[in-house]
Design a protein around this motif. Structure first.
Motif, PDB file in Angstrom:
ATOM      1  N   SER A   1       0.839  -1.194   0.000  1.00 35.56           N
ATOM      2  CA  SER A   1       0.000   0.000   0.000  1.00 35.56           C
ATOM      3  C   SER A   1       0.878   1.251   0.000  1.00 35.56           C
ATOM      4  O   SER A   1       2.039   1.219   0.421  1.00 35.56           O
ATOM      5  N   LYS A   2       0.303   2.351  -0.459  1.00 36.29           N
ATOM      6  CA  LYS A   2       1.047   3.605  -0.432  1.00 36.29           C
ATOM      7  C   LYS A   2       1.371   3.993   1.004  1.00 36.29           C
ATOM      8  O   LYS A   2       2.421   4.575   1.285  1.00 36.29           O
ATOM      9  N   GLU A   3       0.466   3.651   1.931  1.00 37.97           N
ATOM     10  CA  GLU A   3       0.697   3.968   3.339  1.00 37.97           C
ATOM     11  C   GLU A   3       1.932   3.246   3.870  1.00 37.97           C
ATOM     12  O   GLU A   3       2.705   3.798   4.646  1.00 37.97           O
ATOM     13  N   ALA A   4       2.124   1.978   3.431  1.00 37.28           N
ATOM     14  CA  ALA A   4       3.296   1.222   3.879  1.00 37.28           C
ATOM     15  C   ALA A   4       4.578   1.832   3.333  1.00 37.28           C
ATOM     16  O   ALA A   4       5.592   1.923   4.038  1.00 37.28           O
ATOM     17  N   VAL A   5       4.541   2.253   2.065  1.00 33.88           N
ATOM     18  CA  VAL A   5       5.724   2.887   1.464  1.00 33.88           C
ATOM     19  C   VAL A   5       6.020   4.202   2.164  1.00 33.88           C
ATOM     20  O   VAL A   5       7.171   4.517   2.482  1.00 33.88           O
ATOM     21  N   GLU A   6       4.967   4.970   2.430  1.00 35.11           N
ATOM     22  CA  GLU A   6       5.132   6.254   3.129  1.00 35.11           C
ATOM     23  C   GLU A   6       5.715   6.044   4.525  1.00 35.11           C
ATOM     24  O   GLU A   6       6.532   6.842   4.989  1.00 35.11           O
ATOM     25  N   GLU A   7       5.316   4.966   5.176  1.00 30.14           N
ATOM     26  CA  GLU A   7       5.823   4.685   6.520  1.00 30.14           C
ATOM     27  C   GLU A   7       7.331   4.479   6.499  1.00 30.14           C
ATOM     28  O   GLU A   7       8.065   4.972   7.369  1.00 30.14           O
ATOM     29  N   VAL A   8       7.817   3.756   5.501  1.00 32.07           N
ATOM     30  CA  VAL A   8       9.259   3.534   5.375  1.00 32.07           C
ATOM     31  C   VAL A   8       9.981   4.836   5.061  1.00 32.07           C
ATOM     32  O   VAL A   8      10.983   5.189   5.690  1.00 32.07           O
ATOM     33  N   LEU A   9       9.453   5.579   4.101  1.00 34.88           N
ATOM     34  CA  LEU A   9      10.118   6.810   3.664  1.00 34.88           C
ATOM     35  C   LEU A   9      10.104   7.889   4.733  1.00 34.88           C
ATOM     36  O   LEU A   9      10.993   8.750   4.765  1.00 34.88           O
TER      37      LEU A   9
ATOM     38  N   LEU B   1       9.722   6.332  -8.334  1.00 37.43           N
ATOM     39  CA  LEU B   1      10.809   6.823  -9.170  1.00 37.43           C
ATOM     40  C   LEU B   1      11.864   7.426  -8.249  1.00 37.43           C
ATOM     41  O   LEU B   1      11.562   8.335  -7.473  1.00 37.43           O
ATOM     42  N   LEU B   2      13.076   6.907  -8.318  1.00 40.78           N
ATOM     43  CA  LEU B   2      14.157   7.382  -7.462  1.00 40.78           C
ATOM     44  C   LEU B   2      15.218   8.063  -8.312  1.00 40.78           C
ATOM     45  O   LEU B   2      15.681   7.489  -9.316  1.00 40.78           O
TER      46      LEU B   2
ATOM     47  N   LEU C   1      25.001  14.826  -1.685  1.00 43.38           N
ATOM     48  CA  LEU C   1      24.279  13.649  -2.142  1.00 43.38           C
ATOM     49  C   LEU C   1      22.796  13.865  -1.853  1.00 43.38           C
ATOM     50  O   LEU C   1      22.412  14.094  -0.701  1.00 43.38           O
ATOM     51  N   VAL C   2      21.976  13.813  -2.890  1.00 40.65           N
ATOM     52  CA  VAL C   2      20.548  14.091  -2.738  1.00 40.65           C
ATOM     53  C   VAL C   2      19.742  12.970  -3.379  1.00 40.65           C
ATOM     54  O   VAL C   2      19.993  12.596  -4.533  1.00 40.65           O
ATOM     55  N   LEU C   3      18.784  12.434  -2.630  1.00 40.75           N
ATOM     56  CA  LEU C   3      17.874  11.431  -3.167  1.00 40.75           C
ATOM     57  C   LEU C   3      16.453  11.988  -3.163  1.00 40.75           C
ATOM     58  O   LEU C   3      15.990  12.522  -2.146  1.00 40.75           O
ATOM     59  N   VAL C   4      15.765  11.854  -4.295  1.00 39.12           N
ATOM     60  CA  VAL C   4      14.357  12.238  -4.403  1.00 39.12           C
ATOM     61  C   VAL C   4      13.560  10.997  -4.777  1.00 39.12           C
ATOM     62  O   VAL C   4      13.852  10.340  -5.795  1.00 39.12           O
ATOM     63  N   VAL C   5      12.564  10.654  -3.965  1.00 37.24           N
ATOM     64  CA  VAL C   5      11.696   9.511  -4.231  1.00 37.24           C
ATOM     65  C   VAL C   5      10.298  10.038  -4.518  1.00 37.24           C
ATOM     66  O   VAL C   5       9.685  10.684  -3.665  1.00 37.24           O
ATOM     67  N   THR C   6       9.795   9.777  -5.721  1.00 37.98           N
ATOM     68  CA  THR C   6       8.469  10.240  -6.125  1.00 37.98           C
ATOM     69  C   THR C   6       7.556   9.037  -6.297  1.00 37.98           C
ATOM     70  O   THR C   6       7.911   8.079  -7.009  1.00 37.98           O
ATOM     71  N   LEU C   7       6.404   9.074  -5.657  1.00 43.62           N
ATOM     72  CA  LEU C   7       5.477   7.941  -5.662  1.00 43.62           C
ATOM     73  C   LEU C   7       4.318   8.172  -6.612  1.00 43.62           C
ATOM     74  O   LEU C   7       3.822   9.287  -6.764  1.00 43.62           O
TER      75      LEU C   7
ATOM     76  N   SER D   1       6.432  13.399  -3.055  1.00 40.43           N
ATOM     77  CA  SER D   1       7.880  13.187  -3.113  1.00 40.43           C
ATOM     78  C   SER D   1       8.503  13.271  -1.726  1.00 40.43           C
ATOM     79  O   SER D   1       8.032  14.020  -0.862  1.00 40.43           O
ATOM     80  N   HIS D   2       9.553  12.472  -1.548  1.00 47.47           N
ATOM     81  CA  HIS D   2      10.345  12.497  -0.322  1.00 47.47           C
ATOM     82  C   HIS D   2      11.777  12.833  -0.720  1.00 47.47           C
ATOM     83  O   HIS D   2      12.337  12.209  -1.622  1.00 47.47           O
TER      84      HIS D   2
END
Length: 269
Positions: free
Chosen positions: A13-21, A98-99, A82-88, A70-71
């Motif tokens: 679920s998106k909620e699970a991914v958001e929890e990790v991020l 997308l990372l 060093l920059v990481l952008v994670v877009t759901l 995005s996170h």
């Protein structure tokens, strides 16, 4: 600035991914090439980027930002950024992430493949952690008597009893944790609060395999512990107040970077 990206589908679920991020310390700890993570003064991570015979090593102070989908993990080091952008993007049944990983600093021209490997490794980490969260949420709760019966049969000196317990259990969490001295008890409490079971079997091992531990919990009560370190092996089965104090003493001296796995009982006896 050197940029590399990858996309991955996550069966969660998106909620699970958001929890990790939304837990940057835990997430960054599990990135490839991370040597050490500290939370003493904000969040910092020592990262070593290998390339042929060279190793580009820096310590980054991270700031975490979040917008609509995005996170962003913005790391400033002594010699690089060093920059990481994670877009759901939520699809019908899955989540696409997308990372994009950006690097600016020493050795940037030589780190193309290393950065691509790193961003793909981060993507796999995100997938595994998020799907682990989802699996943990689906684990049914056995009756208290069944949980207790399964736990009391575990004897760390008997590999078969451990194997029997694990055959009736399911892994509910896996991740790299940097444990500060005296903080393992707090980590065990955090894991217990996140998972839908009072009985937990928690194991940890260092990357070089020289140190490991196993802890069996029933709620906040330690039932047994095994610790392997430089001084040999200690196994304690808690039966009274004296053995409980010994177990707490062992837990208090465990520290370092451990890959931690947690199982919860789900089957019959």
């Amino acid at each position: 600035m050197k940029r590399k990206q990858t996309e991955i589908e996550i069966n969660a679920s998106k909620e699970a991914v958001e929890e990790v991020l939304s837990d940057p310390a835990q997430f960054i700890t599990n990135w490839p090439y991370v040597v050490r993570v500290s939370r003493k003064k904000g969040l910092s991570a020592e990262i070593m980027l290998p390339r042929f015979v060279f190793k580009f090593r820096d310590t980054y102070s991270f700031e975490y930002h979040k917008d609509y989908n995005s996170h962003i993990y913005d790391g400033t080091g002594n010699k690089s950024m060093l920059v990481l952008v994670v877009t759901l993007n939520k699809t019908r049944r899955k989540v696409k992430a997308l990372l994009e990983l950006s690097y600016k600093g020493r050795g940037g021209l030589f780190l193309g493949k290393t950065l691509q490997d790193m961003v793909e490794g981060i993507a796999r980490t995100l997938k595994e952690l998020a799907e682990s969260v989802t699996s943990a949420a689906k684990v049914p709760e056995p009756t208290p008597s069944l949980r207790k019966e399964l736990a009391l049969k575990v004897d760390f000196s008997d590999p078969m009893s451990v194997a029997t317990f694990l055959s009736k259990s399911r892994m509910a969490h896996s991740g790299l944790h940097v444990i500060s001295p005296g903080e393992l008890a707090n980590l065990l409490g955090e894991l217990r609060s996140k998972l839908n079971s009072s009985v937990l079997y928690v194991s940890g091992i260092t990357q070089d395999g020289t140190s490991s531990f196993k802890v069996l919990l029933d709620g906040s009560q330690i039932l047994a512990i095994e610790y392997r370190g430089n001084e040999g092996v200690e196994v304690i089965k808690v039966t009274d107040e004296a053995s409980a104090k010994k177990a707490l003493n062992v837990i208090s001296k465990i520290s370092g970077a451990y890959m931690v796995n947690v199982w919860v009982p789900v089957g019959g006896v």
